[in-house]
Design a protein around this motif. Structure first.
Motif: not given
Length: 337
Positions: A66-74, A77
């Protein structure tokens, strides 16, 4: 177990990635377990780690995502997620003797996120003995039943406690078999392919419910509630069925059923192989009504083992998880000083 089994929860780490988990939605059992382990007055909590029989690593995979995953920086991960857990183990292994004396065999973590099993894949040697308590208990993807624990997925509502009832009388359930949910994953695709387009009042399959229909009410009206895999084997549908006295129909491949050490799922559920989906109606109709009544009675009897209580009560889902951990801990020899 409740009188003798003691667990130490490590204090290291900071909120929100450690010591707290989601309390709502399909990952809620993860948060409830962490909260209960850290609740003041928990009778199974060790006062000192030297008294403990098992050690809980209170990391929340759902919170990490929730806090660390982003689609832009997947990209990368999973490696970062694995590194967080490995770093945590490195800290407790350096500060205390407990991890090293058993190579992690009396330690466990709890995760209901689909990615929970991936935590241990980055360093298989480091995690080869660790007890993993997982909702996504897929044997074909590395889940080991005699070491790991299969945990129930529970869709926690906004008031934190799922409702449990008897539903309608087994003599007054007008829907023979029911499923409503997204058409994703191989198993559901096959289910929709064979039954989604058929005009069959016995097997009611919906991607989206007709306007005005209530999902929970339809469960209470159903004799059999279909529980197919989606993207992963984990699903809250079996517990949703049990909560209203509907017999779960488990349609999954390679799934280790929760608490199978002590619960005989054949007594209160129907297990249908994925390749039997075209014959689903015949499989269910071949069950005599007297047998259905026996199974429905068993569903009502096992409800308490899937219930969430705050604080936990004997025989509820919290204690079922710990009992499964305890059984695996019994097989571990630890050299104490």
């Amino acid at each position: 177990m409740m009188r003798t089994f003691k667990i130490w929860t490590y204090r290291e780490g900071d909120i929100p990635l450690v010591h707290v988990g989601p309390m709502k939605s399909i990952y809620s059992v993860e948060g409830h377990f962490i909260e209960e382990m850290e609740r003041k007055g928990n009778p199974m909590a060790a006062n000192h780690p030297d008294e403990a029989h098992a050690f809980f690593i209170p990391i929340s995979v759902a919170k990490i995502v929730h806090y660390l995953f982003t689609t832009e920086e997947s990209y990368g991960f999973f490696e970062r997620m694995q590194a967080i857990v490995e770093d945590y183990i490195g800290v407790i292994a350096e500060r205390y003797p407990y991890w090293n004396r058993s190579n992690g065999a009396d330690h466990f973590y709890v995760s209901c996120h689909d990615w929970g099993p991936l935590v241990s894949r980055g360093s298989p040697k480091l995690f080869e003995n660790l007890i993993r308590v997982l909702c996504n208990a897929n044997i074909s993807e590395g889940f080991i039943p005699n070491r790991d624990v299969s945990m129930t997925e529970i869709n926690g509502p906004y008031n934190n406690i799922p409702d449990v009832s008897s539903g309608r009388s087994p003599y007054n359930r007008s829907i023979f078999a029911f499923f409503a949910g997204g058409n994703h994953g191989f198993v559901r695709n096959k289910l929709f392919q064979h039954w989604g387009s058929k005009e069959d009042n016995d097997i009611q399959i919906y991607d989206y419910l007709p306007k005005g229909q209530n999902y929970s009410e339809l469960l209470t009206q159903s004799k059999y509630c279909l529980c197919p895999s989606g993207y992963e084997v984990a699903s809250a549908r079996a517990t949703e069925a049990i909560y209203v006295g509907c017999i779960p129909v488990i349609i999954k491949d390679h799934y280790a059923l929760p608490y199978g050490d002590v619960l005989d799922w054949s007594q209160f559920s129907v297990i249908v192989a994925v390749d039997q989906i075209p014959d689903l109606k015949r499989v269910l109709q071949d069950i005599p009504f007297e047998k259905y009544l026996e199974m429905q009675k068993k569903v009502m009897e096992v409800q308490r083992h899937f219930m969430v209580n705050i604080p936990a009560k004997p025989f509820d889902v919290f204690h079922m998880i710990l009992h499964s951990v305890w059984l695996r801990r019994l097989n571990v020899l630890v050299d104490r000083p």
